[in-house]
Design a protein around this motif. Structure first.
Motif, PDB file in Angstrom:
ATOM      1  N   ASN A 102      -0.455   6.889  -0.071  1.00  0.00           N
ATOM      2  CA  ASN A 102       0.122   6.664   1.262  1.00  0.00           C
ATOM      3  C   ASN A 102       1.636   6.471   1.212  1.00  0.00           C
ATOM      4  O   ASN A 102       2.302   6.456   2.240  1.00  0.00           O
ATOM      5  CB  ASN A 102      -0.563   5.510   1.994  1.00  0.00           C
ATOM      6  CG  ASN A 102      -0.395   4.165   1.309  1.00  0.00           C
ATOM      7  OD1 ASN A 102       0.505   3.951   0.487  1.00  0.00           O
ATOM      8  ND2 ASN A 102      -1.274   3.238   1.631  1.00  0.00           N
ATOM      9  N   SER A 103       2.178   6.368  -0.012  1.00  0.00           N
ATOM     10  CA  SER A 103       3.630   6.325  -0.154  1.00  0.00           C
ATOM     11  C   SER A 103       4.284   7.637   0.269  1.00  0.00           C
ATOM     12  O   SER A 103       5.507   7.695   0.466  1.00  0.00           O
ATOM     13  CB  SER A 103       4.010   6.018  -1.606  1.00  0.00           C
ATOM     14  OG  SER A 103       3.500   7.010  -2.488  1.00  0.00           O
TER      15      SER A 103
ATOM     16  N   PHE B   9      -3.152  -1.381   9.189  1.00  0.00           N
ATOM     17  CA  PHE B   9      -2.753  -0.012   8.876  1.00  0.00           C
ATOM     18  C   PHE B   9      -2.199   0.684  10.116  1.00  0.00           C
ATOM     19  O   PHE B   9      -1.292   1.521  10.012  1.00  0.00           O
ATOM     20  CB  PHE B   9      -3.932   0.791   8.328  1.00  0.00           C
ATOM     21  CG  PHE B   9      -3.534   2.180   7.874  1.00  0.00           C
ATOM     22  CD1 PHE B   9      -2.859   2.363   6.678  1.00  0.00           C
ATOM     23  CD2 PHE B   9      -3.816   3.291   8.655  1.00  0.00           C
ATOM     24  CE1 PHE B   9      -2.472   3.631   6.263  1.00  0.00           C
ATOM     25  CE2 PHE B   9      -3.439   4.560   8.252  1.00  0.00           C
ATOM     26  CZ  PHE B   9      -2.762   4.733   7.050  1.00  0.00           C
TER      27      PHE B   9
ATOM     28  N   PHE C  44       1.296  -0.240  10.164  1.00  0.00           N
ATOM     29  CA  PHE C  44       2.010   0.442   9.086  1.00  0.00           C
ATOM     30  C   PHE C  44       2.310   1.894   9.443  1.00  0.00           C
ATOM     31  O   PHE C  44       3.466   2.336   9.395  1.00  0.00           O
ATOM     32  CB  PHE C  44       1.177   0.374   7.801  1.00  0.00           C
ATOM     33  CG  PHE C  44       1.685   1.256   6.695  1.00  0.00           C
ATOM     34  CD1 PHE C  44       2.722   0.837   5.883  1.00  0.00           C
ATOM     35  CD2 PHE C  44       1.135   2.510   6.468  1.00  0.00           C
ATOM     36  CE1 PHE C  44       3.206   1.648   4.861  1.00  0.00           C
ATOM     37  CE2 PHE C  44       1.596   3.326   5.457  1.00  0.00           C
ATOM     38  CZ  PHE C  44       2.637   2.898   4.652  1.00  0.00           C
TER      39      PHE C  44
ATOM     40  N   GLY D 199       5.694  -1.371   2.095  1.00  0.00           N
ATOM     41  CA  GLY D 199       4.365  -1.487   2.672  1.00  0.00           C
ATOM     42  C   GLY D 199       3.312  -0.736   1.889  1.00  0.00           C
ATOM     43  O   GLY D 199       2.143  -1.145   1.836  1.00  0.00           O
ATOM     44  N   SER D 200       3.712   0.364   1.246  1.00  0.00           N
ATOM     45  CA  SER D 200       2.771   1.161   0.461  1.00  0.00           C
ATOM     46  C   SER D 200       2.407   0.481  -0.848  1.00  0.00           C
ATOM     47  O   SER D 200       1.230   0.390  -1.213  1.00  0.00           O
ATOM     48  CB  SER D 200       3.382   2.541   0.163  1.00  0.00           C
ATOM     49  OG  SER D 200       3.645   3.262   1.344  1.00  0.00           O
TER      50      SER D 200
ATOM     51  N   ARG E 293       0.129  -2.867  -1.249  1.00  0.00           N
ATOM     52  CA  ARG E 293      -1.281  -2.842  -0.848  1.00  0.00           C
ATOM     53  C   ARG E 293      -2.213  -3.391  -1.938  1.00  0.00           C
ATOM     54  O   ARG E 293      -3.090  -4.214  -1.642  1.00  0.00           O
ATOM     55  CB  ARG E 293      -1.682  -1.424  -0.452  1.00  0.00           C
ATOM     56  CG  ARG E 293      -3.139  -1.305  -0.037  1.00  0.00           C
ATOM     57  CD  ARG E 293      -3.436   0.076   0.508  1.00  0.00           C
ATOM     58  NE  ARG E 293      -4.838   0.189   0.882  1.00  0.00           N
ATOM     59  CZ  ARG E 293      -5.273   0.903   1.897  1.00  0.00           C
ATOM     60  NH1 ARG E 293      -4.426   1.568   2.655  1.00  0.00           N
ATOM     61  NH2 ARG E 293      -6.557   0.961   2.174  1.00  0.00           N
TER      62      ARG E 293
ATOM     63  N   GLY F 280       1.370  -4.248   4.757  1.00  0.00           N
ATOM     64  CA  GLY F 280       0.859  -3.628   3.542  1.00  0.00           C
ATOM     65  C   GLY F 280      -0.098  -4.547   2.794  1.00  0.00           C
ATOM     66  O   GLY F 280      -1.153  -4.106   2.311  1.00  0.00           O
TER      67      GLY F 280
ATOM     68  N   ASN G 188      -3.397  -4.512   4.597  1.00  0.00           N
ATOM     69  CA  ASN G 188      -4.241  -3.342   4.340  1.00  0.00           C
ATOM     70  C   ASN G 188      -5.154  -3.566   3.137  1.00  0.00           C
ATOM     71  O   ASN G 188      -6.346  -3.245   3.164  1.00  0.00           O
ATOM     72  CB  ASN G 188      -3.365  -2.112   4.093  1.00  0.00           C
ATOM     73  CG  ASN G 188      -2.668  -1.623   5.343  1.00  0.00           C
ATOM     74  OD1 ASN G 188      -3.121  -1.868   6.455  1.00  0.00           O
ATOM     75  ND2 ASN G 188      -1.547  -0.945   5.174  1.00  0.00           N
TER      76      ASN G 188
END
Length: 414
Positions: A154-155, A230, A233, A266-267, A270, A322, A325
């Motif tokens: 998800n980055s 999410f 995000f 945020g990625s 997680r 993040g 999530n």
């Protein structure tokens, strides 16, 4: 755990599964998420070219997020029938072809771009393909590690924010859509060589197995929790480039860089959110994180006068989301130990729906009131509602654990 113990775990993980397929799943997920949110970083150039107002910008960048959420259900069904490797290859070819046709046609109307948004939504559905591909190759004791590595894709949302605005300024936004096919094709070729279809396909059972799960209140609670974390995000990842440009006058390239930095944090936190939930409990972790999120986004909603104040606030906000999530997905196997696959699809879909709401509501708030503040304040209120829901669920789950069966054996549970 001692250093020797850690080495044993690492060696065991490498021997237990298929590292080549895990790498392929990560790469596929990464470039797919990159193009999924591509309209957000390109939104400044598109809006300038097509003379869009704030509401139109918000709806446009939110549409791929919603499409990706809904198409995850379709992708999950296709994975059950054809296997994740075949579905990933087919989806990647479809996205490449769609972007290539878009580049050739060069649409310059607002309505035409919604067709592009649907194509990008197919890339967003990669969540329901890459994670089962990685998961199916690893035994239960390594599921968290495998899914953490694959989920780090998800980055890719940060890569879109980092590169797309500057490329659009140099070559035009239509050409950026064409350029996006290059990394997609490179990863597709690598994927075909690296990925292997799982030896045993995990058949989900179709819609008949989904409907009973939806009758369980815990399912809806987890969907709501992930819709906030999410959803926040991905909604911010899609919209922040536009926001930084409009609110603080940053150039598209600088706005994209600022967005990329907060999306990266945020990625990559997680997995730490999952570890935090393992240590103190998912409910307690979410209670802390929702409290922080409500406070941070309320402050943003009331207004911050400069980017020097806004950037740290968004940095902290994305860090909290993040972590959230990871904490939500720690609860999935806890509450539904025999329905993890189904819950992953439903919870993942709700996250995309939450992202659509946030991005579109920010644009609508700006259009109707002249300020983004009401949109952020509404999100803060939703975070408070999630906090109340977590508190209620925690009391109910603790009551069950004191004498009434929990999880799959609880009354009304599956």
């Amino acid at each position: 755990m001692t250093e020797t113990g850690c080495d044993d775990v690492d060696k065991g993980f490498l021997k237990a599964g298929n590292p080549r397929t895990l790498l392929a799943a990560f790469l596929y997920f990464d470039v797919s998420f990159m193009v999924w949110v591509l309209l957000g970083p390109l939104g400044i150039s598109i809006a300038h070219d097509l003379h869009l107002n704030a509401g139109q910008k918000g709806l446009l960048v939110a549409t791929p997020v919603l499409a990706g959420a809904l198409l995850r259900v379709v992708a999950g069904a296709l994975v059950d029938h054809f296997g994740p490797r075949r579905v990933a290859i087919g989806a990647q070819i479809f996205v490449i072809a769609g972007l290539f046709v878009t580049w050739l046609v060069a649409p310059h109307s607002y309505a035409a771009l919604f067709g592009v948004a649907l194509v990008l939504g197919v890339a967003g559905a990669s969540f329901a393909v890459a994670l089962p591909l990685a998961s199916a190759w690893y035994p239960p004791q390594y599921q968290g590690t495998a899914l953490g590595i694959a989920g780090a894709g998800n980055s890719g949302t940060a890569l879109a924010s980092l590169f797309a605005p500057g490329l659009a300024a140099l070559y035009g936004w239509v050409n950026v859509l064409g350029l996006a096919t290059l990394p997609l094709m490179a990863v597709l070729i690598a994927f075909c060589f690296l990925a292997s279809e799982p030896p045993e396909r995990r058949v989900g059972g179709g819609l008949t197995t989904w409907l009973p799960v939806l009758r369980n209140a815990d399912c809806w609670a987890l969907m709501f929790f992930y819709g906030v974390t999410f959803g926040g995000f991905v909604g911010l990842a899609s919209f922040l480039t536009i926001y930084f440009n409009d609110q603080y006058g940053l150039s598209p390239a600088i706005a994209g860089t600022c967005t990329a930095l907060v999306v990266f944090v945020g990625s990559f936190v997680r997995p730490l959110g999952g570890a935090m939930a393992d240590r103190i409990g998912g409910e307690r972790a979410l209670s802390i994180l929702y409290t922080l999120a409500a406070g941070i986004f309320a402050v943003i909603g009331f207004g911050l006068p400069s980017i020097w104040l806004a950037f740290p606030a968004f940095f902290l906000g994305m860090l909290v989301l993040g972590l959230g999530n990871g904490a939500v997905f720690q609860l999935v196997p806890t509450r539904f130990p025999t329905r993890v696959g189904i819950l992953t699809g439903l919870v993942g879909m709700s996250g995309g729906v939450g992202g659509f709401y946030l991005a579109s509501s920010l644009g609508a708030a700006r259009q109707m009131t002249g300020s983004y503040g009401p949109g952020f304040l509404c999100f803060a209120v939703i975070a408070l509602a999630a906090l109340a829901c977590v508190s209620f669920c925690r009391r109910r789950w603790m009551a069950k654990s004191n004498g009434i069966p929990t999880g799959a054996n609880a009354p009304g549970a599956l």
